[in-house]
Design a protein around this motif. Structure first.
Motif, PDB file in Angstrom:
ATOM      1  N   GLU A  15       0.826  -1.214   0.000  1.00  0.00           N
ATOM      2  CA  GLU A  15       0.000   0.000   0.000  1.00  0.00           C
ATOM      3  C   GLU A  15       0.858   1.262   0.000  1.00  0.00           C
ATOM      4  O   GLU A  15       0.503   2.266  -0.628  1.00  0.00           O
ATOM      5  N   GLN A  16       2.008   1.204   0.711  1.00  0.00           N
ATOM      6  CA  GLN A  16       2.914   2.348   0.764  1.00  0.00           C
ATOM      7  C   GLN A  16       4.326   1.886   0.407  1.00  0.00           C
ATOM      8  O   GLN A  16       5.156   1.653   1.296  1.00  0.00           O
ATOM      9  N   ASP A  76       7.750  -2.998  -3.576  1.00  0.00           N
ATOM     10  CA  ASP A  76       6.767  -3.580  -2.657  1.00  0.00           C
ATOM     11  C   ASP A  76       7.305  -4.792  -1.908  1.00  0.00           C
ATOM     12  O   ASP A  76       6.552  -5.482  -1.216  1.00  0.00           O
TER      13      ASP A  76
END
Length: 294
Positions: A18-19, A157
């Protein structure tokens, strides 16, 4: 600055997905220093200390040690000095006891500093880095993990899950030279791992190139000369000239620069000396094992 604190590995991978710009923190011995000196200001920190499986290690079916990314240097010294002697030697040279109680090999890999102390023994032992994301996991040989100064092969990621390290089958040595005896960043470092069953030798060079690297020509040369002389079987003394030439070939594998810690010329000279000494010490240990067995 956001602070993310997952308590499961699945949540950690989801948070990283997500981040992707969130900076992972385990011991924080590198990241927090950069933040304190205002050299880095990430948008988010991803605290991994609450993920229990990262602090575990175990043995795989093929005989390797699976070292969780959050296992500290102090635990490596206390729990794995027999199975991973080269890495344990390197761990003893890391900072102060407080740093060794917090710092991790996973963090060292993530930082990917050419001067990281764990890199030479990982390279010498043919370690493999296990990385993961929500897309799945993959294994990256340590020799392919470092892609540039403080850069690694992780996708945005991905997180480091563990390091897969073959258990020692012969003596290992680690050498490091710095401006003082303790709590010092290496001016140059070298690791060697004898693998008698394969009649092979592993090498690792630190702080003497843009990335940590091996010295493959030196390793093939020394293993081949030992084999040609029948020394793997006889365990006779290692000829001094052979150790000296090995040191020269290790030196030739490096490509250091001048910086505030030392000159390129000094790094090349020190690598040659350390490689010669490390090979001699490891071989003497190999011979001592035979005498003890007798």
């Amino acid at each position: 600055m956001d602070f993310l604190a997952p308590t499961t590995w699945a949540d950690a991978l989801a948070a990283k997905a997500e981040q992707p710009d969130a900076v992972p923190v385990a011991g924080g011995t590198d990241v927090m220093v950069e933040i304190n000196f205002d050299r880095r200001r990430p948008r988010a920190l991803l605290d991994l200390t609450r993920v229990p499986e990262l602090s575990e290690w175990g043995r795989t079916d093929d005989g390797r040690i699976r070292l969780g990314a959050g296992v500290t240097y102090s635990r490596i010294i206390a729990e794995l000095r027999d199975e991973l002697p080269g890495l344990a030697m390197a761990a003893r040279t890391v900072g102060s006891p407080q740093i060794r109680n917090r710092g991790t090999v996973g963090g060292n890999l993530g930082a990917a500093s050419p001067a990281g102390d764990s890199h030479p023994p990982l390279l010498a032992c043919d370690a493999v880095v296990e990385v993961a994301s929500v897309r799945g996991s993959r294994e990256v040989p340590a020799a392919e993990f470092y892609t540039g100064p403080k850069r690694n092969a992780l996708a945005p990621d991905e997180l480091i899950a563990a390091v897969l390290i073959p258990r020692a089958t012969g003596p290992q040595q680690f050498c490091k030279i710095g401006t003082r005896n303790a709590m010092v960043i290496a001016v140059a470092a070298f690791a060697i791992a004898l693998q008698p069953q394969r009649k092979a030798i592993g090498t690792g060079i630190g702080s003497a190139a843009p990335t940590p690297r091996t010295a493959p020509d030196a390793a093939v040369f020394l293993a081949g000369e030992i084999d040609a002389a029948g020394l793997w079987e006889s365990r006779g003394p290692l000829p001094e000239g052979l150790a000296v030439e090995f040191g020269r070939k290790v030196r030739d594998a490096a490509s250091p620069i001048d910086d505030v810690r030392g000159s390129a010329a000094y790094r090349l000279h020190s690598l040659s000396v350390m490689a010669r000494r490390a090979a001699t010490w490891a071989w003497d240990d190999f011979r001592s094992e035979d005498r003890r067995a007798a």
